[in-house]
Design an enzyme around this catalytic site. Structure first.
Site, PDB file in Angstrom:
ATOM      1  N   ASP A  31      21.937  25.837 -20.769  1.00 36.44           N
ATOM      2  CA  ASP A  31      21.432  26.057 -19.420  1.00 36.44           C
ATOM      3  C   ASP A  31      20.819  24.773 -18.859  1.00 36.44           C
ATOM      4  O   ASP A  31      20.166  24.007 -19.578  1.00 36.44           O
ATOM      5  CB  ASP A  31      20.369  27.160 -19.468  1.00 36.44           C
ATOM      6  CG  ASP A  31      19.826  27.519 -18.108  1.00 36.44           C
ATOM      7  OD1 ASP A  31      20.598  28.012 -17.271  1.00 36.44           O
ATOM      8  OD2 ASP A  31      18.623  27.294 -17.866  1.00 36.44           O
ATOM      9  N   GLU A  42      26.056  23.550 -18.425  1.00 41.65           N
ATOM     10  CA  GLU A  42      25.937  23.859 -17.001  1.00 41.65           C
ATOM     11  C   GLU A  42      25.453  22.608 -16.281  1.00 41.65           C
ATOM     12  O   GLU A  42      24.278  22.250 -16.365  1.00 41.65           O
ATOM     13  CB  GLU A  42      24.944  25.005 -16.784  1.00 41.65           C
ATOM     14  CG  GLU A  42      24.777  25.348 -15.310  1.00 41.65           C
ATOM     15  CD  GLU A  42      23.504  26.135 -15.018  1.00 41.65           C
ATOM     16  OE1 GLU A  42      23.531  26.926 -14.064  1.00 41.65           O
ATOM     17  OE2 GLU A  42      22.493  25.947 -15.727  1.00 41.65           O
TER      18      GLU A  42
END
Length: 522
Positions: free
Chosen positions: A233, A270
């Protein structure tokens, strides 16, 4: 305590930095060609997917009971959104990096899920949130109370009278507020840095102790629990935006450490940005989400114009290959942070089928967001793009979660899996058919892309080639039937691998009804 530069890392650490439509027909399906990580991955929000005990909250045992559904769909891996203990419903603010949230089950449940997934040749990728912790994490709680805490250096601090420091770490963009990422601590003269909001204080990756803790966390999940990979993330925000090289180098460093724990480690990052910003991350994160194509595909479908789509994709693909020839292009239509593709396409099932056809025939290793295959709808706020999955009608659905009242995806707006399985025209069957086509084709799984320019601008046409297999994909993104003449150099593509209803080929002439595709092989 300001964030320092990576030149202050140990010599050993630095040495590691440099390492590295309607009813369709499918004809003459080959045996399985894809192999993960080049296969299909399915993103699951555990809270909304399947409930096993009737408490209304999706859980690990519920997911385990649906593995056969995923295998039958053609999925080769799952990406599980965060499962660590957390005070929030989304769980992107972790309070224990070594645990499972009790609402979801136990570590034993998770190990059994992994075992059952592996028996079905399904890999398990876990969301790992390393950019920040929760402000309720014991590390942060102790660091706030005590400036001499052993965890103080795990976070980033500045004194309230140091405005220059507070300008660091600001995001790019004209709307940036230089100080919006620094947050007050009640009763203290110090501020802490939290890129997203005050409930998520950033971890300090300039700290050797913090880095070692992160490596320990990664090794734990790989070696003791048995996950196959991490989705990382906020990979772009480990260091502030003005330190991109430190961000790039960190992931090389992290990957080298994880390879010691698992030689087949899979890391997908990401990095929410255009390809020129994404590309440098490929040296440390060989798999990255292709957000650019997630914007381009629905834009092309909504405009009914496909002529430039393959050109854009080829440009990105070629660029990434120049950085890392072994990169994995994680393509998506949407995810848990984006409006659902069905809603982006104005709830038009034919357009949604076309978007799926493009995703599954263009290059890349596609990720499906849970519910895309049944046409779930949803627009932000975030809860409304993470609504409960519909396995059956509410009266019959013992697996349906009820932790929230859905606004978009209800029995009145979306047909359940059970209903769509009975309807050969359903979006579910469309997805399953295209996934099967892709999984059985070396060219569609691994092949290069060569855009084909035709006079009709609504058509997206491209050739995919791998070894001795070459296929020509033709997609009509418009609401009208079109007939086009194929160039002479494509005359040898005559065998239909996939034929949308009403599509025809007569010699060099191809007719495609609205929102219909044709995939031809030499």
């Amino acid at each position: 305590m300001k964030k320092r530069t990576l030149s202050q890392l140990t010599a050993a650490a630095l040495s590691l930095f440099t390492a590295f439509g309607p009813v369709q027909e499918v004809h003459a399906q080959q045996s399985k060609a894809s192999q993960w990580p080049r296969g299909i991955t399915y993103e699951i929000f555990v809270q909304s997917f399947a409930d096993s005990n009737g408490d209304g909250i999706g859980d690990i045992k519920g997911m385990t009971s649906k593995l056969d559904y995923l295998k039958d769909l053609g999925v080769e891996a799952v990406w599980l959104m965060p499962m660590n203990p957390s005070p929030s419903y989304h769980k992107y603010d972790v309070t224990d990096y070594y645990g499972i949230h009790p609402d979801y089950g136990t570590m034993a449940d998770f190990k059994e899920f992994i075992s059952q997934a592996h028996k079905r040749n399904i890999k398990v990728v876990m969301d790992m949130v390393l950019n920040h912790s929760s402000n309720q994490h014991p590390w942060f709680v102790d660091a706030v109370k005590n400036e001499n805490s052993p965890y103080r250096d795990y976070y980033v601090w500045t004194h309230k009278n140091d405005p220059q420091t507070q300008k660091e770490g600001r995001p790019t963009g004209a709307d940036s507020d230089n100080t919006q990422h620094w947050h007050k601590v009640e009763g203290s003269d110090y501020l802490y840095y939290g890129y997203f909001y005050d409930g998520m204080p950033d971890l300090n990756f300039d700290s050797p102790k913090l880095r070692e803790e992160v490596f320990k966390i990664g090794r734990f999940w790989f070696t003791e629990i048995g996950v196959d990979g991490f989705r990382l993330d906020a990979a772009r925000h480990i260091f502030p935006d003005e330190r991109p090289i430190d961000n790039h180098n960190w992931w090389v460093y992290f990957r080298n450490e994880m390879l010691k724990a698992n030689k087949d480690v899979y890391l997908v990052g990401e990095v929410w940005a255009p390809s020129d910003i994404v590309a440098p991350y490929l040296k440390g994160l060989p798999a990255l989400f292709n957000f650019e194509m997630s914007w381009n595909i629905p834009k092309a479908v909504n405009e009914g114009r496909g002529d430039s789509l393959a050109i854009k994709h080829a440009k990105i693909t070629n660029f990434y290959q120049s950085v890392n020839p072994d990169f994995v292009d994680a393509t998506i239509l949407s995810n848990h942070d984006q409006n659902r593709i069905m809603s982006t396409l104005n709830n038009d099932v034919n357009k949604a089928k076309m978007a799926a056809s493009l995703l599954l025939t263009l290059p890349g290793s596609p990720y499906l967001y849970y519910g895309e295959e049944i046409g779930m709808t949803g627009k932000k706020p975030d809860e409304q793009i993470r609504e409960p999955f519909l396995w059956d009608t509410k009266a019959k659905d013992k697996s349906r979660t009820s932790w929230m009242k859905p606004v978009n995806t209800t029995d009145e707006t979306v047909k359940s899996v059970a209903a769509q399985k009975k309807d050969k025209n359903s979006i579910y069957h469309h997805y399953k058919t295209l996934i099967s086509l892709r999984n059985g084709s070396k060219a569609l799984t691994y092949g290069s892309i060569e855009p084909v320019q035709l006079e009709e601008k609504s058509i997206s046409a491209f050739v995919r080639t791998q070894g001795d297999e070459s296929v020509l994909a033709l997609h009509n993104l418009s609401a009208k039937e079109v007939t086009v003449a194929l160039p002479n150099n494509l005359s040898s593509y005559t065998k239909a691998l996939y034929k949308g209803k009403g599509s025809q080929q007569k010699g060099a002439s191809v007719t495609l009804p609205a929102y219909t595709s044709l995939v031809l092989k030499k």
